[in-house]
Design a protein around this motif. Structure first.
Motif, PDB file in Angstrom:
ATOM      1  N   PHE A  50      27.554  23.134 -14.182  1.00 52.99           N
ATOM      2  CA  PHE A  50      27.354  22.100 -14.161  1.00 52.99           C
ATOM      3  C   PHE A  50      25.551  21.224 -14.459  1.00 52.99           C
ATOM      4  O   PHE A  50      25.463  20.778 -14.502  1.00 52.99           O
ATOM      5  CB  PHE A  50      27.719  21.610 -12.460  1.00 52.99           C
ATOM      6  N   LEU A  51      25.012  22.346 -14.284  1.00 49.94           N
ATOM      7  CA  LEU A  51      23.714  21.985 -12.888  1.00 49.94           C
ATOM      8  C   LEU A  51      22.871  22.490 -14.648  1.00 49.94           C
ATOM      9  O   LEU A  51      22.060  21.409 -15.294  1.00 49.94           O
ATOM     10  CB  LEU A  51      22.974  23.222 -12.527  1.00 49.94           C
ATOM     11  N   HIS A  52      23.637  23.387 -15.928  1.00 45.75           N
ATOM     12  CA  HIS A  52      23.419  23.293 -17.263  1.00 45.75           C
ATOM     13  C   HIS A  52      23.440  21.719 -17.524  1.00 45.75           C
ATOM     14  O   HIS A  52      22.516  21.478 -18.414  1.00 45.75           O
ATOM     15  CB  HIS A  52      23.323  24.238 -18.253  1.00 45.75           C
ATOM     16  N   LYS A  53      24.050  21.697 -18.107  1.00 41.61           N
ATOM     17  CA  LYS A  53      24.920  20.616 -18.738  1.00 41.61           C
ATOM     18  C   LYS A  53      23.535  19.061 -18.099  1.00 41.61           C
ATOM     19  O   LYS A  53      23.658  17.950 -18.708  1.00 41.61           O
ATOM     20  CB  LYS A  53      26.188  20.025 -17.940  1.00 41.61           C
ATOM     21  N   LEU A  54      24.094  19.630 -17.059  1.00 45.84           N
ATOM     22  CA  LEU A  54      23.088  17.912 -15.868  1.00 45.84           C
ATOM     23  C   LEU A  54      21.770  18.232 -16.070  1.00 45.84           C
ATOM     24  O   LEU A  54      21.510  16.305 -16.598  1.00 45.84           O
ATOM     25  CB  LEU A  54      23.598  17.920 -14.520  1.00 45.84           C
ATOM     26  N   SER A  55      20.594  18.812 -16.759  1.00 47.77           N
ATOM     27  CA  SER A  55      19.520  18.962 -17.053  1.00 47.77           C
ATOM     28  C   SER A  55      19.363  18.368 -18.353  1.00 47.77           C
ATOM     29  O   SER A  55      18.749  17.982 -18.930  1.00 47.77           O
ATOM     30  CB  SER A  55      19.201  20.251 -16.392  1.00 47.77           C
ATOM     31  N   ILE A  56      20.481  19.342 -18.775  1.00 42.88           N
ATOM     32  CA  ILE A  56      20.594  18.786 -20.500  1.00 42.88           C
ATOM     33  C   ILE A  56      20.483  16.987 -21.062  1.00 42.88           C
ATOM     34  O   ILE A  56      19.322  16.331 -22.091  1.00 42.88           O
ATOM     35  CB  ILE A  56      21.358  19.103 -21.736  1.00 42.88           C
ATOM     36  N   ASP A  57      21.370  16.675 -20.172  1.00 38.43           N
ATOM     37  CA  ASP A  57      22.185  15.272 -20.002  1.00 38.43           C
ATOM     38  C   ASP A  57      20.746  14.627 -19.568  1.00 38.43           C
ATOM     39  O   ASP A  57      20.754  12.654 -20.107  1.00 38.43           O
ATOM     40  CB  ASP A  57      22.962  15.062 -19.106  1.00 38.43           C
ATOM     41  N   LEU A  58      19.783  14.515 -18.733  1.00 31.30           N
ATOM     42  CA  LEU A  58      18.631  14.125 -18.217  1.00 31.30           C
ATOM     43  C   LEU A  58      17.832  14.125 -19.145  1.00 31.30           C
ATOM     44  O   LEU A  58      17.134  13.038 -19.388  1.00 31.30           O
ATOM     45  CB  LEU A  58      18.301  14.859 -16.509  1.00 31.30           C
ATOM     46  N   VAL A  59      17.576  14.784 -19.582  1.00 31.32           N
ATOM     47  CA  VAL A  59      16.257  15.379 -20.831  1.00 31.32           C
ATOM     48  C   VAL A  59      16.787  14.320 -21.623  1.00 31.32           C
ATOM     49  O   VAL A  59      15.765  13.971 -22.438  1.00 31.32           O
ATOM     50  CB  VAL A  59      16.575  16.506 -20.770  1.00 31.32           C
ATOM     51  N   ARG A  60      18.086  14.174 -22.057  1.00 27.69           N
ATOM     52  CA  ARG A  60      18.482  13.368 -23.919  1.00 27.69           C
ATOM     53  C   ARG A  60      18.302  11.897 -23.422  1.00 27.69           C
ATOM     54  O   ARG A  60      17.801  11.442 -23.737  1.00 27.69           O
ATOM     55  CB  ARG A  60      19.395  13.806 -24.348  1.00 27.69           C
ATOM     56  N   ARG A  61      18.584  11.290 -21.942  1.00 33.28           N
ATOM     57  CA  ARG A  61      19.109   9.896 -21.463  1.00 33.28           C
ATOM     58  C   ARG A  61      17.467   9.895 -21.205  1.00 33.28           C
ATOM     59  O   ARG A  61      17.253   8.963 -22.121  1.00 33.28           O
ATOM     60  CB  ARG A  61      19.847   9.978 -20.359  1.00 33.28           C
ATOM     61  N   PHE A  62      16.083   9.965 -20.672  1.00 31.63           N
ATOM     62  CA  PHE A  62      14.864  10.177 -20.362  1.00 31.63           C
ATOM     63  C   PHE A  62      13.992  10.278 -21.466  1.00 31.63           C
ATOM     64  O   PHE A  62      13.222   9.677 -21.468  1.00 31.63           O
ATOM     65  CB  PHE A  62      14.669  10.576 -19.205  1.00 31.63           C
ATOM     66  N   ASN A  63      14.426  10.874 -22.284  1.00 34.85           N
ATOM     67  CA  ASN A  63      13.212  11.564 -23.991  1.00 34.85           C
ATOM     68  C   ASN A  63      12.690  12.300 -23.198  1.00 34.85           C
ATOM     69  O   ASN A  63      11.124  11.508 -23.307  1.00 34.85           O
ATOM     70  CB  ASN A  63      12.906  10.040 -24.644  1.00 34.85           C
TER      71      ASN A  63
END
Length: 278
Positions: free
Chosen positions: A258-271
């Motif tokens: 969950f934490l890995h997917k969340l961190s990747i999602d934040l990086v991609r959404r906020f560039n």
């Protein structure tokens, strides 16, 4: 500029019954050599008042392998036995360092027990990845889940058994990489970690807490009650213990995923960084 870094790769192994038996022989030999080396160091100090050096202990180990009662050590890869003595020497050096600095806990090396110490052994070289297999001297090719390819030169390999019964190998790899270049900050986001919610972003967005432990607590309670009813030191107790460990391992994996997917999602959404750096 080029710098040297070390990275650890961990792979789950799928050994056969015969290979797992060899793993246990390597672990037993490592435990035996550690205890033998510790006993020899204590005997030598009590007799002479001096410390038995690592090189002298290594020579005695070679002679020990030639004795009739311990010829079975010749069946074990020599690097594994020598590594046990190197680990013992490192433990004594850490003990002497804590004594010199006056640390409250000195940490004198202790004898290893098969019942309490984790099942593990270490090799310093000759462990290689061959496709979907890990080649280990005197054991052969072991099936492994190679989810990520190694980049660099393998320096050491540690084989250990997790509480849930699965074997894994941790490879320490050394590689040359260029120096880090400073990058200008283009965007950012603040995260406030909480209890009711996993986190709150600086844009007021809330991240729900999945609470993986609470979803597994019923199954975990049943497994722990079953474990408490088993006879001590029985095989059924060992099976029940592994079942409890599997549930805990599942909770850990759920949290990490969950934490890995969340961190990747934040990086991609906020560039936060470029997609090429992921």
């Amino acid at each position: 500029m080029i710098r040297t870094i070390q990275t650890t790769y961990r792979y789950r192994l799928q050994p056969t019954t015969q290979q797992e038996a060899l793993f246990r022989q390597f672990v037993g030999a490592r435990c035996f050599v550690w205890n033998w080396g510790l006993a020899r160091k204590r005997e030598y100090y009590q007799a002479t008042g001096k410390t038995l050096s690592h090189n002298a202990l290594s020579r005695e180990l070679t002679e020990l392998k030639c004795q009739p009662a311990t010829t079975w050590l010749c069946e074990i890869y020599a690097q594994s036995l020598q590594q046990a003595l190197r680990d013992l020497e490192r433990a004594f050096q850490a003990f002497f360092r804590r004594v010199r600095t006056g640390a409250p806990k000195k940490g004198y090396p202790k004898f290893k027990s098969k019942k309490t110490d984790p099942l593990s052994f270490r090799l310093s070289q000759h462990v290689q990845i061959e496709g979907e297999f890990v080649h280990v001297p005197k054991i052969g090719r072991i099936k492994a889940i190679i989810h990520r390819r190694i980049e660099g030169v393998t320096k050491s390999a540690t084989f250990k058994q997790a509480p849930d019964g699965h074997w894994c190998v941790c490879l320490v790899v050394e590689q040359l990489v260029p120096e880090q270049q400073p990058r200008p900050v283009q965007s950012y986001v603040g995260v406030d970690v909480g209890l009711k919610t996993l986190g709150v972003l600086s844009n007021s967005e809330m991240i729900a807490n999945p609470r993986f432990y609470r979803t597994q607590i019923g199954k975990l309670a049943r497994a722990q009650r079953a474990l408490s009813r088993k006879q001590k030191d029985s095989r059924n107790r060992g099976k029940a213990r592994r079942k409890v460990a599997c549930i805990y391992n599942k909770i850990t994996n759920q949290r990490k995923d969950f934490l890995h997917k969340l961190s990747i999602d934040l990086v991609r959404r906020f560039n936060l960084i470029s997609i090429e750096d992921l």
